[in-house]
Design a protein around this motif. Structure first.
Motif, PDB file in Angstrom:
ATOM      1  N   HIS A 191       0.578  -1.185   0.132  1.00 56.98           N
ATOM      2  CA  HIS A 191       0.116  -0.107  -0.030  1.00 56.98           C
ATOM      3  C   HIS A 191       0.882   1.177  -0.185  1.00 56.98           C
ATOM      4  O   HIS A 191       0.528   2.247  -0.595  1.00 56.98           O
ATOM      5  N   PHE A 192       1.943   1.266   0.749  1.00 57.91           N
ATOM      6  CA  PHE A 192       2.940   2.455   1.051  1.00 57.91           C
ATOM      7  C   PHE A 192       3.396   2.551  -0.619  1.00 57.91           C
ATOM      8  O   PHE A 192       3.627   3.901  -1.030  1.00 57.91           O
ATOM      9  N   HIS A 193       3.951   1.615  -1.190  1.00 55.21           N
ATOM     10  CA  HIS A 193       4.622   1.742  -2.285  1.00 55.21           C
ATOM     11  C   HIS A 193       3.605   2.063  -3.431  1.00 55.21           C
ATOM     12  O   HIS A 193       4.242   2.644  -4.487  1.00 55.21           O
ATOM     13  N   ASP A 194       2.309   1.759  -3.261  1.00 56.81           N
ATOM     14  CA  ASP A 194       1.578   2.306  -4.363  1.00 56.81           C
ATOM     15  C   ASP A 194       1.211   3.715  -4.134  1.00 56.81           C
ATOM     16  O   ASP A 194       1.439   4.359  -5.076  1.00 56.81           O
ATOM     17  N   CYS A 195       0.970   4.121  -2.999  1.00 54.00           N
ATOM     18  CA  CYS A 195       0.519   5.672  -2.730  1.00 54.00           C
ATOM     19  C   CYS A 195       1.744   6.553  -2.985  1.00 54.00           C
ATOM     20  O   CYS A 195       1.464   7.662  -3.303  1.00 54.00           O
ATOM     21  N   PHE A 196       3.086   6.181  -2.771  1.00 54.28           N
ATOM     22  CA  PHE A 196       4.315   6.921  -2.960  1.00 54.28           C
ATOM     23  C   PHE A 196       4.432   7.310  -4.568  1.00 54.28           C
ATOM     24  O   PHE A 196       5.310   8.152  -4.902  1.00 54.28           O
ATOM     25  N   VAL A 197       3.775   6.337  -5.442  1.00 55.25           N
ATOM     26  CA  VAL A 197       4.174   6.472  -6.972  1.00 55.25           C
ATOM     27  C   VAL A 197       2.775   6.866  -7.579  1.00 55.25           C
ATOM     28  O   VAL A 197       1.971   5.798  -7.709  1.00 55.25           O
ATOM     29  N   ARG A 198       2.406   8.016  -8.198  1.00 60.55           N
ATOM     30  CA  ARG A 198       1.570   8.354  -8.843  1.00 60.55           C
ATOM     31  C   ARG A 198       0.068   8.484  -7.713  1.00 60.55           C
ATOM     32  O   ARG A 198      -1.062   8.598  -8.225  1.00 60.55           O
ATOM     33  N   GLY A 199       0.265   8.210  -6.500  1.00 60.11           N
ATOM     34  CA  GLY A 199      -0.731   8.536  -5.518  1.00 60.11           C
ATOM     35  C   GLY A 199      -1.410   6.975  -5.529  1.00 60.11           C
ATOM     36  O   GLY A 199      -0.920   6.067  -6.046  1.00 60.11           O
ATOM     37  N   CYS A 200      -2.200   6.974  -4.404  1.00 63.85           N
ATOM     38  CA  CYS A 200      -2.953   5.650  -4.071  1.00 63.85           C
ATOM     39  C   CYS A 200      -4.058   5.185  -5.211  1.00 63.85           C
ATOM     40  O   CYS A 200      -5.233   5.286  -5.202  1.00 63.85           O
ATOM     41  N   ASP A 201      -3.376   4.796  -6.351  1.00 64.94           N
ATOM     42  CA  ASP A 201      -4.345   4.382  -7.580  1.00 64.94           C
ATOM     43  C   ASP A 201      -4.192   3.177  -8.081  1.00 64.94           C
ATOM     44  O   ASP A 201      -4.591   2.654  -9.100  1.00 64.94           O
ATOM     45  N   GLY A 202      -3.461   1.943  -7.304  1.00 62.73           N
ATOM     46  CA  GLY A 202      -3.497   0.758  -7.900  1.00 62.73           C
ATOM     47  C   GLY A 202      -2.379   0.546  -8.701  1.00 62.73           C
ATOM     48  O   GLY A 202      -2.282  -0.494  -9.354  1.00 62.73           O
ATOM     49  N   SER A 203      -1.704   1.772  -9.252  1.00 65.84           N
ATOM     50  CA  SER A 203      -0.609   1.196 -10.360  1.00 65.84           C
ATOM     51  C   SER A 203       0.285   0.517  -9.985  1.00 65.84           C
ATOM     52  O   SER A 203       0.968  -0.151 -10.917  1.00 65.84           O
ATOM     53  N   PHE A 221      -0.859   6.213  14.290  1.00 66.12           N
ATOM     54  CA  PHE A 221      -0.599   5.324  13.017  1.00 66.12           C
ATOM     55  C   PHE A 221      -1.734   5.361  12.386  1.00 66.12           C
ATOM     56  O   PHE A 221      -1.787   5.379  11.131  1.00 66.12           O
ATOM     57  N   ALA A 222      -3.023   5.246  12.717  1.00 66.45           N
ATOM     58  CA  ALA A 222      -4.224   5.200  12.271  1.00 66.45           C
ATOM     59  C   ALA A 222      -4.512   6.557  11.477  1.00 66.45           C
ATOM     60  O   ALA A 222      -4.756   6.366  10.360  1.00 66.45           O
ATOM     61  N   ALA A 223      -4.111   7.473  12.025  1.00 68.88           N
ATOM     62  CA  ALA A 223      -4.389   8.743  11.387  1.00 68.88           C
ATOM     63  C   ALA A 223      -3.214   9.121  10.365  1.00 68.88           C
ATOM     64  O   ALA A 223      -3.810   9.581   9.237  1.00 68.88           O
ATOM     65  N   SER A 224      -2.178   8.723  10.422  1.00 65.30           N
ATOM     66  CA  SER A 224      -1.241   8.955   9.371  1.00 65.30           C
ATOM     67  C   SER A 224      -1.660   7.817   8.005  1.00 65.30           C
ATOM     68  O   SER A 224      -1.370   8.366   7.167  1.00 65.30           O
ATOM     69  N   MET A 225      -2.347   6.703   8.344  1.00 64.99           N
ATOM     70  CA  MET A 225      -2.395   5.912   7.218  1.00 64.99           C
ATOM     71  C   MET A 225      -3.755   6.440   6.303  1.00 64.99           C
ATOM     72  O   MET A 225      -3.742   6.460   5.409  1.00 64.99           O
TER      73      MET A 225
END
Length: 320
Positions: free
Chosen positions: A59-71, A292-296
């Motif tokens: 999930h982290f690696h998805d969100c840090f590249v192009r945003g959380c778009d499942g790419s 952690f919950a808030a940051s996620m």
């Protein structure tokens, strides 16, 4: 004129709503969504708990590249090398859990829920199922149709970043210094290949030396577990409780036993150092879980596609 204003307001609010994630987004389109995803994720985590940190990392690696778009879920094609084939992503695991959850959702709610939403839910459920924190997942993401390996290299912070580089990297995604130290706490679960920190224990400055910021006894332990050039052995990022979501990670960092330079770097900034000190005892568990919950939730909103942007992929590994 009044009619034109009314039309404008309707269009404005429709557009605003389309750009906003909501925990109720699938209330009518897929009312059993969270139960389906939770049950599917549980089947995997109950037999292979090590998938929990893997799914969190996915999930982290998805969100840090192009945003959380499942790419990050897309496969490479004849004309394109996708994110998952990039060096930082070669060790990613858990794709099968996302695909299984997506397939189960498709049976009840075809073409309604994006892979990006399902990945966000799977990551949350996996952490919660190993007794980590629970957080509400705002939904309504759409799936991207672009995935490029070089963008993963450019956006994912490597394990040798210093604190200035980390703050810049997280800041570029709209995440604060506090988010940085809180999300780093995800290293309380999971393992790493020796190759990810080999330079730190064998050749830190190019003179066959170890990182002086690391506890020498810990360096010796790691050298016993990780021979030079070892590319297959894994070690726990939080020795002794690598399958428990707790604050032991901060204790390790405080004792100069953080596995990566990015862990050790948390001691080099007043705010991150203060957080490490305050949460390095069991008394810090409650506030860490809440933080952690808030940051996620915050991380899960990075660069999301909503409204008519992107698509709802039928299969997470390929575009429609």
């Amino acid at each position: 004129m009044a009619i034109m204003k009314l039309v404008f307001l309707v269009l404005f609010f429709h557009h605003a709503n389309a750009q906003t994630l909501s925990t109720n987004f699938h209330r009518y389109s897929c009312p059993n969504l969270e139960g389906i995803v939770s049950r599917t994720t549980s089947k995997f985590i109950s037999t292979t708990p090590s998938l929990a940190p893997a799914l969190l990392r996915l999930h982290f690696h998805d969100c840090f590249v192009r945003g959380c778009d499942g790419s990050v879920l897309l496969n490479s094609t004849a004309g394109n090398t996708a994110e998952k084939a990039s060096f930082p992503n070669l060790s990613l695991r858990g794709f099968q859990v996302v695909e299984a959850a997506k397939a189960a959702v498709e049976k009840q709610c075809p073409w309604m829920v994006s892979c990006a939403d399902i990945l966000a839910l799977v990551a949350r459920d996996a952490v919660f199922q190993i007794k980590g924190p629970f957080w509400p997942v705002p939904l309504g993401r759409r799936d991207g149709i672009v995935s490029r390996a070089n963008e993963a290299l450019a956006n994912l912070p490597p394990p040798n970043f210093n604190i200035t580089q980390l703050i810049t990297s997280f800041g570029a995604k709209g995440l604060s210094v506090k988010d940085l130290v809180v999300l780093s706490g995800g290293h309380t679960i999971g393992v790493s290949f020796c190759s990810s920190f080999a330079t730190r224990i064998y050749n830190f400055t190019g003179r066959n030396d170890a990182d002086p910021s690391m506890d020498p006894a810990y360096v010796a332990e790691l050298r016993r577990m990780c021979p030079p050039s070892d590319a297959t052995t894994t070690v726990a990022m939080d020795p002794g409780s690598a399958q428990d979501f707790d604050v032991d990670y901060y204790s390790m960092v405080r004792q100069r036993r953080g596995l990566f330079q990015t862990d050790a770097a948390l001691l080099d900034h007043s705010a991150t150092n203060s957080y490490v000190q305050q949460h390095s005892t069991p008394l810090g568990s409650k506030s860490f879980f809440d933080d952690f919950a808030a940051s996620m939730v915050k991380m899960g909103r990075i660069g999301v596609l909503t409204g008519r942007a992107g698509q709802i992929r039928k299969i997470c590994s390929v575009v429609n």
